[in-house]
Write a protein that holds these residues in place. Structure first.
Motif, short mmCIF file in Angstrom:
data_model
loop_
_atom_site.label_atom_id
_atom_site.label_comp_id
_atom_site.label_asym_id
_atom_site.label_seq_id
_atom_site.Cartn_x
_atom_site.Cartn_y
_atom_site.Cartn_z
N UNK A 122 -12.21 -47.17 5.74
CA UNK A 122 -11.95 -48.57 6.04
C UNK A 122 -12.08 -48.78 7.55
N UNK A 123 -12.55 -49.95 7.97
CA UNK A 123 -12.66 -50.21 9.42
C UNK A 123 -11.33 -50.08 10.16
N UNK A 124 -10.23 -50.26 9.43
CA UNK A 124 -8.90 -50.19 10.06
C UNK A 124 -8.32 -48.79 10.08
N UNK A 125 -8.98 -47.83 9.43
CA UNK A 125 -8.51 -46.44 9.48
C UNK A 125 -8.51 -45.96 10.93
N UNK A 126 -7.58 -45.08 11.25
CA UNK A 126 -7.43 -44.60 12.63
C UNK A 126 -7.89 -43.15 12.75
#
Length: 293
Positions: free
Chosen positions: A89-93
């Motif tokens: 996901x684009x929000x994964x860190x």
């Protein structure tokens, strides 16, 4: 070194797949005369290989040595971004490690100047991957989503086979030369990938961004990245990815929306950096005019 392989069956399969789609310093050596394309009225292309297609229909518009297996340099990172977004996901860190930075330094690759310990989202790392062509960003993403770089490269090659890219072999996530042999692909195969990549909204957005910056937070320091793609700013241009190594020469995967058509193409083995952008612009305009005729 070029490895020539005419593989018409695989190429036809790749085009059939796409047809079903919906929704550094400049070289100073004098260039040889261009080889005329099959299309008599097409722009001159000086690079070793080129391909242009309509991304919506899969129709071939231009081809020059499109099935020659050649090194593609950092155009490799187009597949890296595509594979990452299949699962992440684009929000994964992602936390940057010393090995990510060291890898880019040891390989002499371009970097996003990432700092060990910083924590960046996948979405932000894609800007570091695609704009300054960060080998450190590529390593961090591959390490995280392989898991391990080797596992990630296996996913890249598996995805290539799924897309019908049978004349492609990746050896890393960044396109840097590798002891034991570089990877390779063809202008046709990379155009098939480009047609898929422009359908991913985040890849299209990132590839079309000329400048991106991040303010410092408790998670990371500040960053600013400028796109190496000088095609941007041309009306309708989308991107996609630049590349350069001594073996590959200057390379470019490009896309543009003109006259209601989305066209994608790839140039490989160009000897003059700036000329690849001029050639891409000419091919896009010429191809759009043919499709609208």
């Amino acid at each position: 070194m070029r490895i020539r392989k005419a593989h018409l069956t695989a190429a036809a399969g790749a085009l059939a797949l796409v047809t079903g789609l919906t929704a550094p310093a400049h070289a100073t050596t004098p260039a040889a005369a261009p080889v005329h394309a099959v299309q008599q009225d097409a722009p001159s292309v000086y690079g070793s290989a080129a391909y242009l297609m309509d991304a919506s229909s899969g129709k071939e518009l231009f081809s020059k040595n499109a099935d020659d297996r050649l090194p593609i340099a950092s155009v490799t990172k187009m597949m890296t971004a595509y594979v990452v977004l299949k699962t992440a996901k684009p929000t994964d860190v992602v936390q940057i490690k010393r090995e990510d930075v060291q890898y880019a330094e040891d390989g002499g690759g371009t970097t996003a100047d990432l700092r060990p310990g910083d924590r960046l989202t996948v979405g932000e790392l894609l800007y570091g991957l695609m704009l300054p062509s960060g080998a450190d960003a590529a390593h961090a993403l591959a390490r995280t989503y392989g898991p391990g770089v080797g596992g990630f490269v296996a996913k890249m090659n598996g995805t290539a086979r799924e897309l019908g890219m049978n004349d492609t072999e990746y050896v890393n996530a960044d396109g840097l030369p590798k002891r034991g042999g570089d990877g390779y692909s063809t202008a046709r195969d990379q155009s098939v990938l480009a047609a898929k990549a422009v359908q991913v909204p985040l890849i299209k957005q990132v590839a079309g961004t000329r400048y991106h910056s991040l303010d410092a937070t408790s998670e990371h320091r500040s960053y600013s990245w400028r796109n190496t793609n000088k095609l941007l700013g041309t009306p309708g241009a989308i991107g996609l990815k630049t590349g350069f190594t001594r073996a590959a020469g200057f390379t470019l995967a490009f896309a543009g929306e003109k006259r209601g058509h989305t066209l994608v193409g790839v140039l490989l083995g160009e000897s003059v950096s700036s000329r690849r952008f001029d050639t891409a612009e000419s091919l896009l305009s010429w191809g759009a005019a043919r499709e609208s005729a």
